[in-house]
Design a protein around this motif. Structure first.
Motif, short mmCIF file in Angstrom:
data_model
loop_
_atom_site.label_atom_id
_atom_site.label_comp_id
_atom_site.label_asym_id
_atom_site.label_seq_id
_atom_site.Cartn_x
_atom_site.Cartn_y
_atom_site.Cartn_z
N ASP A 157 3.93 -5.58 3.61
CA ASP A 157 3.83 -6.99 3.21
C ASP A 157 4.77 -7.84 4.05
N SER A 177 1.29 -4.01 -2.23
CA SER A 177 0.47 -4.90 -1.41
C SER A 177 -0.92 -4.36 -1.10
N SER A 186 -1.53 -8.73 -0.17
CA SER A 186 -0.14 -9.12 0.05
C SER A 186 0.25 -10.20 -0.96
#
Lengths: 290, 269
Positions: A176, B58, B82
């Protein structure tokens, strides 16, 4: 075009009263080597803008923070950020407390050079009671009342990345990328710290996709191995729960912050690494399971 | 649904949490905390397979990931989610989150920020986090593991972090129709907002609990749902799935002393 600098040179660019944004999220990929340098500096009266982790608490502990613009402050595995909590409860800092989504919306507005962006987030809550936030009426037939989230313009952004080159090209290889691209865009100047530094990145196409913002946004590159410690830097290393516990204790121990500063911060980054078992051991910290 | 299986209160609450997601269809189900997460996972594995779930980081998964250390278990990813995409999902209304606020009031307004005076709070918690945006944009359910008058407060919560059905907080030009608070799952009952003007009602009482006990532990007046009964007991099939989703029995550590699902004299509180 060589943007490499030291943490000292990076932090020397700060002035009292500046608004500084930090990349990362909670205890994840925070530019902690730069934060440690700020802790060693004389700079003060900062407005700190962050999805807050230990950088927020540490800067609060050191009395660097005049105002905090945030959606949360947490260490995840340890939900309550100890120093944030302590100074917040003492009423020692001003706060602009925002919804997490409003926060990235304000960064986005800044990056697009807009005064605000409309959203429903924050309406009908005390976020609008405690902040100077205005609403706007849709100019179209629906006439909806929306919150006008003001741009969060930053004087300086600090972001930690997995890899970078001296030109300011960066890679975030954790799964992420959080909102670092927006933090970079919202800032007048942006300095990245990086675990790995190369002269010039030469990547295959798949790897190049880990680049999330352009080098024209980056004015400085600091080589900082284990620079996110004690926060995690996926996929390279996890957070250091033992260190975080030691830090948490500093908020309740007698003279705890001064002891923490002497033990970990004042000696510089090499001493910091030695005090945490050395770079090799730090690099083996396991990634957390969520 | 009643069986003779032995079960814990945590397991009863996991099943109750799963019921909150029943029939939600293709939206992202987020259970924050062990019991809500197991509830959402159980929902996906039984009555509502259309739900989307993540690895709590995520990546999207079609098979809910067991909680705790994964051992040999290798997650099978089906997509990407995400944090940035979570906001896109949230603002589009495609999510149902079960969250654990510190305070809840009679309007369903929630607090995760501070207890006491805002400028010099008695207790500073996490901050409002995503509550303002979540609550105004998509379905939310609430998880309160200690049902008492400190959690269910008289008047309004100290810092309204998540919106509720309080008319004084809304203007006629704001879109209030996009929000919904579904269920409140606690250690003694399940409640919803099905009363007049979204008043909070007790839907079901956990085994051995009386309405009077729930009322005495709540800072505002409660209604009884017309069909108020006992919270459904976990079935053997549900208990087996819960055990598979929680191989380290983390659920046993979520409530003090891990009480049984059916009260005995010695577990009266």
């Amino acid at each position: 075009m060589n943007k490499q600098m030291t943490t000292v040179e990076a932090v020397a660019q700060l002035r009292d009263g500046m608004t500084i944004g930090f990349g990362g999220w909670g205890p994840r990929r925070k530019p902690m080597a730069i934060v440690r340098e700020i802790l060693r500096s004389d700079v003060k009266d900062l407005t700190v803008v962050a999805y807050g982790g230990p950088e927020v608490g540490m800067l609060c502990a050191a009395g660097k923070v005049k105002k905090l613009i945030f959606g949360f402050a947490t260490l995840d595995a340890i939900p309550l950020e100890p120093w944030f909590r302590k100074v917040r409860q003492a009423g020692e800092i001003e706060v602009m407390e925002l919804d997490e989504g409003m926060f990235q919306w304000g960064l986005r507005a800044a990056g697009m050079r807009l005064p605000f962006l409309p959203t429903r987030c924050g309406l009908a809550t005390d976020v609008t009671t405690h902040n100077d936030l205005r609403t706007i009426k849709s100019p179209y037939d629906d006439g909806e009342e929306l919150l006008a989230m003001p741009a969060l313009n930053l004087d300086m952004a600090f972001i930690h990345v997995n890899k970078a080159d001296k030109l300011g090209n960066t890679l975030i290889t954790g799964s992420d990328p959080y909102f670092d691209h927006l933090v970079a865009r919202a800032a007048e100047r942006c300095i990245v710290s990086t675990d790995e530094l190369e002269d010039k990145l030469e990547l295959d196409a798949a790897t190049a996709r880990f680049n999330t913002f352009e080098r024209y946004l980056v004015q400085g590159v600091v080589h900082a191995p284990m620079g996110a410690h004690p926060t995690m830097c996926a996929p390279n290393y996890g957070w250091d729960l033992n260190h975080l516990k030691r830090y948490v204790a500093s908020a309740s121990d007698e003279n705890g912050w001064q002891v923490y500063m002497d033990e970990f911060i004042n000696g510089g980054e090499e001493a910091y690494q030695a005090a945490n078992g050395g770079v090799e051991a730090m690099g083996k910290l396991p990634l957390p399971t969520f | 649904m009643t069986t003779n299986c032995e079960f814990t209160l945590a397991e009863l609450m996991i099943v109750a949490a799963s019921e909150a997601f029943r029939g939600d269809g293709e939206i992202l189900a987020s259970g924050l905390g062990i019991i809500p997460r197991l509830g959402a996972s159980l929902a996906k594995m039984t009555h509502t397979p259309e739900l989307l779930m993540t690895d709590s980081e995520s990546l999207l998964v079609e098979e809910p990931i067991p909680v705790g250390p994964r051992g040999d278990y290798v997650p099978k990813y089906s997509g990407y989610m995400s944090f940035e995409r979570v906001f896109e999902c949230v603002w589009g209304g495609k999510r149902h989150a079960m969250i654990g606020p510190t305070q809840v009031d009679r309007f369903g307004q929630t607090n995760l920020s501070v207890v006491g005076d805002y400028n010099k709070p008695k207790v500073a918690m996490l901050g409002v986090r995503g509550l303002p945006g979540n609550s105004i944009n998509h379905i939310n359910s609430l998880f309160v593991p200690s049902h008492n008058t400190r959690a269910f407060v008289a008047g309004e919560v100290d810092m309204v972090s998540g919106v509720g059905y309080n008319p004084a907080r809304w203007t006629e030009d704001m879109r209030q129709d996009l929000m919904e608070i579904r269920h409140i799952v606690t250690n003694i009952c399940v409640m919803d907002f099905g009363g007049p003007d979204h008043a909070i009602r007790v839907r079901s009482l956990h085994p051995g609990v009386t309405f009077e006990e729930v009322q005495a532990n709540t800072g505002f007046e409660l209604l009884k749902a017309p069909d108020m009964g006992e919270t459904a007991h976990p079935t053997a099939e549900q208990l087996a799935i819960i055990a598979q989703l929680d191989p380290h029995n983390l659920r046993a550590r979520q409530l003090k002393d891990n009480p049984p699902g059916i009260r005995t004299a010695s577990t009266e509180q």
